[in-house]
Design a protein around this motif. Structure first.
Motif, PDB file in Angstrom:
ATOM      1  N   HIS A 186       0.826  -1.225   0.000  1.00  0.00           N
ATOM      2  CA  HIS A 186       0.000   0.000   0.000  1.00  0.00           C
ATOM      3  C   HIS A 186       0.858   1.273   0.000  1.00  0.00           C
ATOM      4  O   HIS A 186       0.447   2.295  -0.519  1.00  0.00           O
ATOM      5  CB  HIS A 186      -0.984   0.014   1.181  1.00  0.00           C
ATOM      6  CG  HIS A 186      -0.376   0.346   2.507  1.00  0.00           C
ATOM      7  ND1 HIS A 186       0.364  -0.550   3.242  1.00  0.00           N
ATOM      8  CD2 HIS A 186      -0.376   1.495   3.235  1.00  0.00           C
ATOM      9  CE1 HIS A 186       0.782   0.023   4.356  1.00  0.00           C
ATOM     10  NE2 HIS A 186       0.359   1.267   4.385  1.00  0.00           N
ATOM     11  N   ASP A 187       2.050   1.186   0.596  1.00  0.00           N
ATOM     12  CA  ASP A 187       2.937   2.363   0.682  1.00  0.00           C
ATOM     13  C   ASP A 187       4.120   2.250  -0.280  1.00  0.00           C
ATOM     14  O   ASP A 187       5.131   2.939  -0.087  1.00  0.00           O
ATOM     15  CB  ASP A 187       3.477   2.503   2.112  1.00  0.00           C
ATOM     16  CG  ASP A 187       2.651   3.442   2.978  1.00  0.00           C
ATOM     17  OD1 ASP A 187       1.820   4.194   2.426  1.00  0.00           O
ATOM     18  OD2 ASP A 187       2.846   3.427   4.210  1.00  0.00           O
ATOM     19  N   ARG A 212       6.672   4.860  -1.521  1.00  0.00           N
ATOM     20  CA  ARG A 212       7.785   5.396  -0.733  1.00  0.00           C
ATOM     21  C   ARG A 212       9.128   4.966  -1.303  1.00  0.00           C
ATOM     22  O   ARG A 212      10.176   5.450  -0.872  1.00  0.00           O
ATOM     23  CB  ARG A 212       7.660   4.987   0.736  1.00  0.00           C
ATOM     24  CG  ARG A 212       6.390   5.501   1.390  1.00  0.00           C
ATOM     25  CD  ARG A 212       6.502   5.626   2.907  1.00  0.00           C
ATOM     26  NE  ARG A 212       5.244   6.041   3.517  1.00  0.00           N
ATOM     27  CZ  ARG A 212       4.797   7.296   3.534  1.00  0.00           C
ATOM     28  NH1 ARG A 212       5.507   8.263   2.996  1.00  0.00           N
ATOM     29  NH2 ARG A 212       3.639   7.586   4.107  1.00  0.00           N
ATOM     30  N   HIS A 245       3.569  10.002  -2.353  1.00  0.00           N
ATOM     31  CA  HIS A 245       3.780   8.539  -2.322  1.00  0.00           C
ATOM     32  C   HIS A 245       2.559   7.787  -2.845  1.00  0.00           C
ATOM     33  O   HIS A 245       2.679   6.666  -3.327  1.00  0.00           O
ATOM     34  CB  HIS A 245       4.220   8.061  -0.932  1.00  0.00           C
ATOM     35  CG  HIS A 245       3.131   7.802   0.065  1.00  0.00           C
ATOM     36  ND1 HIS A 245       2.528   8.779   0.807  1.00  0.00           N
ATOM     37  CD2 HIS A 245       2.538   6.638   0.453  1.00  0.00           C
ATOM     38  CE1 HIS A 245       1.625   8.238   1.609  1.00  0.00           C
ATOM     39  NE2 HIS A 245       1.601   6.940   1.407  1.00  0.00           N
ATOM     40  N   HIS A 250      -5.789   4.347   0.103  1.00  0.00           N
ATOM     41  CA  HIS A 250      -5.494   3.965   1.493  1.00  0.00           C
ATOM     42  C   HIS A 250      -5.513   5.131   2.471  1.00  0.00           C
ATOM     43  O   HIS A 250      -5.649   4.914   3.673  1.00  0.00           O
ATOM     44  CB  HIS A 250      -4.195   3.146   1.579  1.00  0.00           C
ATOM     45  CG  HIS A 250      -2.918   3.912   1.548  1.00  0.00           C
ATOM     46  ND1 HIS A 250      -2.191   4.114   0.404  1.00  0.00           N
ATOM     47  CD2 HIS A 250      -2.215   4.521   2.531  1.00  0.00           C
ATOM     48  CE1 HIS A 250      -1.101   4.811   0.692  1.00  0.00           C
ATOM     49  NE2 HIS A 250      -1.086   5.080   1.974  1.00  0.00           N
ATOM     50  N   SER A 251      -5.413   6.355   1.993  1.00  0.00           N
ATOM     51  CA  SER A 251      -5.448   7.510   2.912  1.00  0.00           C
ATOM     52  C   SER A 251      -6.805   8.209   2.934  1.00  0.00           C
ATOM     53  O   SER A 251      -6.923   9.288   3.525  1.00  0.00           O
ATOM     54  CB  SER A 251      -4.375   8.528   2.507  1.00  0.00           C
ATOM     55  OG  SER A 251      -3.095   7.960   2.626  1.00  0.00           O
ATOM     56  N   ASP A 292      -4.020   0.436   8.289  1.00  0.00           N
ATOM     57  CA  ASP A 292      -3.035   1.518   8.228  1.00  0.00           C
ATOM     58  C   ASP A 292      -3.165   2.405   9.468  1.00  0.00           C
ATOM     59  O   ASP A 292      -2.179   2.877  10.031  1.00  0.00           O
ATOM     60  CB  ASP A 292      -3.264   2.343   6.944  1.00  0.00           C
ATOM     61  CG  ASP A 292      -2.108   3.267   6.615  1.00  0.00           C
ATOM     62  OD1 ASP A 292      -0.975   3.005   7.063  1.00  0.00           O
ATOM     63  OD2 ASP A 292      -2.334   4.263   5.901  1.00  0.00           O
TER      64      ASP A 292
HETATM   65 FE   LIG Z   1       0.644   5.644   3.017  1.00  0.00          FE
END
Ligand SMILES: [Fe+2]
Length: 201
Positions: free
Chosen positions: A55-56, A59, A68, A91-92, A135
């Motif tokens: 998901h990240d 980065r 990101h 996701h955010s 998260d």
């Molecule tokens: Fe994230």
């Protein structure tokens, strides 16, 4: 979709490009997402795990804020993985509003417009909301109750105007997964009691 082994390899390469605590965070989100998805008959636990791992992944491009999300989306699309790429963008956003990102807006107007359209026109499913939830509550050694996490984050970073609305969205998501699991999700995750009640710092 990428296998667990392939996703781990992608994460490993990404962490070589930009080492940081986000590696441990990604594993924790993946682990918690899999533990919850295992209890939900309609979900695939391995898919949830891969989504947590990646998901990240944006980065990999360096230490960035909202960027990101785009870096992750573009990279996963380049791998031919639209379902995973979607998680990078959603996701955010438990609230479908681009102005509710908590962090630096280091992207251009075109990207903001793209994201706004994407959030508006894309249905979020249980995988999107599961990764949002994990998260929010994952810690390196497990998870903690969301109220504890909300207070910790608010004390460190303050409370922008959308904060309460975002909390409500997370609480609804938790309720949804409690119902799907037939139990409190906290009973499924590691070290929730310890992480939520002890302050060893
Ligand atoms: Fe994230």
């Amino acid at each position: 979709m990428l296998t667990v082994a392939q996703a781990k390899q992608e994460l490993k390469l990404a962490v070589q490009m930009n080492p940081g605590p986000w590696e441990q965070h990604s594993y924790s989100v993946a682990n918690n997402a899999r533990l919850i998805a295992t209890k939900v008959s309609t979900m695939d636990p391995e898919k949830a795990y891969v989504m947590g791992l990646l998901h990240d992944i944006g980065r990999r491009a360096g230490v960035t804020g909202i960027r990101h999300l785009f870096d992750g989306y573009n990279y996963l699309m380049s791998l031919g993985e639209p379902e995973l790429a979607k998680i990078s963008l959603t996701h955010s956003f438990p609230i479908k509003d681009v102005n509710t990102f908590f962090g630096k807006y280091d992207c251009d107007q075109e990207q903001m417009t793209f994201l706004a359209d994407f959030l508006e026109n894309t249905e979020q499913d249980d995988y999107d909301t599961l990764i949002q939830l994990c998260d929010a509550i994952s810690l390196p050694n497990g998870a903690c109750i969301m109220e504890k996490r909300f207070v910790d984050v608010a004390m460190r970073h303050g409370m922008p105007p959308f904060t309460i609305e975002k909390w409500k969205a997370f609480m609804n998501t938790k309720k949804h997964f409690d119902a799907l699991c037939g139990c409190s999700i906290y009973s499924l995750l590691p070290n929730v009691l310890e992480n939520s009640t002890l302050d060893l710092n």
